[in-house]
Design a protein around this motif. Structure first.
Motif, PDB file in Angstrom:
ATOM      1  N   PRO A 163      31.147  42.058  32.425  1.00 29.82           N
ATOM      2  CA  PRO A 163      30.045  41.354  31.734  1.00 29.82           C
ATOM      3  C   PRO A 163      30.055  41.593  30.225  1.00 29.82           C
ATOM      4  CG  PRO A 163      29.247  42.466  33.709  1.00 29.82           C
ATOM      5  CD  PRO A 163      30.629  42.960  33.472  1.00 29.82           C
ATOM      6  N   ARG A 164      30.362  42.856  29.851  1.00 33.00           N
ATOM      7  CA  ARG A 164      30.402  43.162  28.425  1.00 33.00           C
ATOM      8  C   ARG A 164      31.536  42.411  27.729  1.00 33.00           C
ATOM      9  NH1 ARG A 164      30.439  49.413  27.120  1.00 33.00           N
ATOM     10  NH2 ARG A 164      28.609  49.197  28.476  1.00 33.00           N
ATOM     11  N   THR A 165      32.686  42.330  28.405  1.00 33.25           N
ATOM     12  CA  THR A 165      33.823  41.602  27.831  1.00 33.25           C
ATOM     13  C   THR A 165      33.485  40.125  27.650  1.00 33.25           C
ATOM     14  OG1 THR A 165      35.370  43.125  28.899  1.00 33.25           O
ATOM     15  CG2 THR A 165      36.249  41.006  28.163  1.00 33.25           C
ATOM     16  N   ILE A 166      32.843  39.553  28.671  1.00 31.72           N
ATOM     17  CA  ILE A 166      32.443  38.141  28.584  1.00 31.72           C
ATOM     18  C   ILE A 166      31.457  37.940  27.449  1.00 31.72           C
ATOM     19  CG2 ILE A 166      31.234  36.277  29.775  1.00 31.72           C
ATOM     20  CD1 ILE A 166      32.398  37.357  32.402  1.00 31.72           C
ATOM     21  N   ALA A 177      38.700  49.941  39.542  1.00 31.32           N
ATOM     22  CA  ALA A 177      38.105  48.639  39.855  1.00 31.32           C
ATOM     23  C   ALA A 177      36.641  48.610  39.471  1.00 31.32           C
ATOM     24  CB  ALA A 177      38.268  48.352  41.354  1.00 31.32           C
ATOM     25  N   GLU A 178      35.936  49.719  39.732  1.00 32.52           N
ATOM     26  CA  GLU A 178      34.517  49.772  39.380  1.00 32.52           C
ATOM     27  C   GLU A 178      34.319  49.718  37.873  1.00 32.52           C
ATOM     28  OE1 GLU A 178      33.168  53.318  41.247  1.00 32.52           O
ATOM     29  OE2 GLU A 178      32.814  52.348  43.203  1.00 32.52           O
ATOM     30  N   ARG A 179      35.185  50.455  37.141  1.00 33.47           N
ATOM     31  CA  ARG A 179      35.060  50.438  35.680  1.00 33.47           C
ATOM     32  C   ARG A 179      35.378  49.039  35.119  1.00 33.47           C
ATOM     33  NH1 ARG A 179      37.160  55.780  35.960  1.00 33.47           N
ATOM     34  NH2 ARG A 179      39.306  55.047  35.631  1.00 33.47           N
ATOM     35  N   ALA A 180      36.419  48.397  35.697  1.00 36.50           N
ATOM     36  CA  ALA A 180      36.774  47.049  35.243  1.00 36.50           C
ATOM     37  C   ALA A 180      35.638  46.072  35.527  1.00 36.50           C
ATOM     38  CB  ALA A 180      38.047  46.584  35.944  1.00 36.50           C
ATOM     39  N   GLN A 181      35.017  46.246  36.722  1.00 41.59           N
ATOM     40  CA  GLN A 181      33.903  45.370  37.074  1.00 41.59           C
ATOM     41  C   GLN A 181      32.713  45.598  36.155  1.00 41.59           C
ATOM     42  OE1 GLN A 181      32.783  45.690  41.183  1.00 41.59           O
ATOM     43  NE2 GLN A 181      31.473  43.885  41.124  1.00 41.59           N
TER      44      GLN A 181
END
Length: 531
Positions: A14-17, A6-10
């Motif tokens: 921002p980078r994905t966006i 979850a932390e890695r996804a979080q």
């Protein structure tokens, strides 16, 4: 473990966006840049003259920017270059809202060569699909290119037109009473917005023989069809700036007002259509012709029933969409033309204005005395009025370009003079440049030009000299109805009101290549006391 994921996804969010935004912007930028790259770098376009005078990506992008934001100045320069050219070559002009990003402007002497080619080689249908973005501006491509349009318009608004003018006149008389006469104050004057007034009057009058009596008198239906017609083309033009991969996301938002107008019209039209379908179906079971009102809606319903794809076409919502597009095709052109016509008339020089109005009224009175006032034959005899309207149309075409076609022929198309255009290119005529050419039309705006011409051309005549209604097989079959409708409204206004002359004509509003009359200007009418 789950917390770590979850932390890695979080952390990645921002980078994905950011990457998504950059990707979208990059794709959009490429969509806007691709025409410049193709025009400047492709060997297919290297032999054409550039209207900007200089070939290259930078020159193309500058012209594209100017076309979007400084179009009046840019096209004035294009006109000069095109008319001064003596080599008869094709000019490449950036048109940012067309599907290719540019068009190839064809010399006047070659216009007949490409408009007479087979549809499979030089396609009007393909251009229509690209230009109108029908998957979003209406209910799909079949709505705008199905042959039912041309066949029905030719039959109802040309062959049967004479028998429908009494209905149109009745509806226009009522519309002018409701929309114009109701605004006349105690001083006998009315200040009206010409654009809005023309839109409402002509839409209601035309709907009498397009949608039928009950719908033409339905205020909400009339407003929906009028607003759809007035905004359809501009919406489609703006839609073409959006790259294909973003259209499913953005165009439903951009075109929402158009869909709302269709939905509103359907609320009132669907019961009428279903009622007539019952009559058509019952007559079909008996092998008889259905007894339907004498309007275009009936003709469209019957044509849909007989269509090879009647399962899809014989549907109330599809028929509503067809009627909306039919309204757009005739209504937008008539709206622009009638508003321009009045502005041109009331801004004639002092003396010329008074003489023209007096001569128009004298012509109307002379022809009325023959006993067939407001009939089809009556309007055919109004030669001075016809000359005025033709000159207004000649001087104020709706857009910079016309006769647009897409080259569909495999390997491209070669003109008789050896000039080759590649497959996929859009051919067009720079209508305004040709129709404002002082060498061909001396003396500027002359409302008596056709009267003074030994050939006495009519506004419905088509030729490379007058391209407002097209040329060749794509010429507008509804132009005879347009002629009668415009003359009908001007006749009623001249008989019922005095126009107050303007010292200066209201400037038209530019929308890239579109050139519309000002939609905010008020004119003054004075009620005439005629015994």
């Amino acid at each position: 473990m789950e917390i770590g994921l979850a932390e890695r996804a979080q952390a990645l969010l921002p980078r994905t966006i950011l990457y998504t935004i950059l990707g979208v912007l990059g794709g959009w930028l490429y969509h806007l840049m691709r025409p410049a790259l193709e025009a400047a770098l492709s060997r297919d376009y290297r032999d054409f003259s550039w209207a900007s005078g200089k070939r290259g990506v930078g020159s193309f992008l500058k012209s594209t920017w100017d076309a979007a934001f400084k179009s009046k100045k840019l096209f004035a320069e294009f006109h000069r270059r095109i008319l001064e050219a003596n080599h008869g070559n094709i000019h490449l002009i950036p048109i940012p809202h067309c599907s290719t990003g540019f068009m190839l402007m064809v010399p006047k002497r070659l216009l007949n060569e490409y408009v007479r080619q087979p549809e499979n080689d030089i396609s009007l249908k393909r251009y229509t699909l690209q230009a109108l973005v029908p998957d979003y501006t209406t209910l799909g491509g079949h709505i705008v290119v199905h042959p039912v349009y041309r066949n029905v318009v030719h039959k109802e608004l040309q062959q049967k037109l004479a028998g429908k003018m009494d209905m149109v006149n009745e509806e226009m008389t009522a519309a002018l009473d409701d929309i114009v006469a109701s605004q006349v104050g105690t001083n006998g004057e009315a200040k009206i917005n010409m654009w809005d007034t023309v839109n409402r009057v002509l839409s209601r009058s035309a709907n009498r023989i397009i949608s039928g009596y009950s719908l033409s008198r339905n205020q909400e239906y009339g407003d929906a069809t009028a607003q759809y017609a007035a905004t359809f083309f501009a919406t489609a033009a703006y839609a073409r700036f959006i790259p294909p991969f973003l259209r499913p996301l953005l165009l439903p938002l951009l075109c929402r007002p158009l869909m709302r107008h269709i939905k509103t019209a359907a609320k009132h039209a669907t019961p009428v259509i279903k009622e007539r379908m019952v009559i058509v179906d019952a007559a079909g079971q008996k092998g008889a012709e259905p007894e339907l009102p004498n309007d275009m809606l009936s003709a469209v319903i019957v044509a849909a029933k007989k269509d090879n794809h009647s399962g899809a076409e014989y549907d109330p919502m599809v028929i509503v969409a067809r009627m909306m597009v039919l309204n757009f095709v005739q209504s937008y052109t008539n709206l622009v033309t009638m508003t321009n016509l009045v502005f041109d008339l009331i801004s004639l020089p002092e003396g010329d204005f008074e003489t023209m109005v007096a001569d128009l009224r004298a012509e109307i009175a002379r022809e009325m005395d023959k006993g067939d006032g407001f009939s089809h034959n009556f309007f055919q005899r109004l030669d001075l009025m016809d000359s005025l309207i033709r000159e207004s149309m000649r001087y104020n075409p709706i857009g910079e370009t016309g006769l647009e076609r897409v080259v569909e022929k495999k390997g491209g198309f070669t003109f008789p003079n050896g000039v080759h255009v590649p497959q996929g290119a859009i051919l067009a005529a720079p209508i305004k440049a040709y129709q404002r050419d002082e060498a061909a039309y001396t003396g500027g705006f002359n409302p008596r030009r056709s009267i003074e011409d030994p050939e006495h051309p009519k506004m419905t005549d088509i030729s490379p000299k007058f391209l407002n209604f097209g040329l060749g097989r794509g010429a507008c079959p509804g132009r005879f109805f347009t002629s009668n409708l415009l003359k009908l409204m001007l006749t009623h206004l001249l008989l019922g009101y005095d126009f107050v002359r303007l010292e200066k004509r209201p400037e038209n509003v530019r929308k890239v290549t579109l050139d519309e009359p000002c939609g905010r200007h008020l004119i003054t009418l004075k009620k005439r006391n005629v015994q």
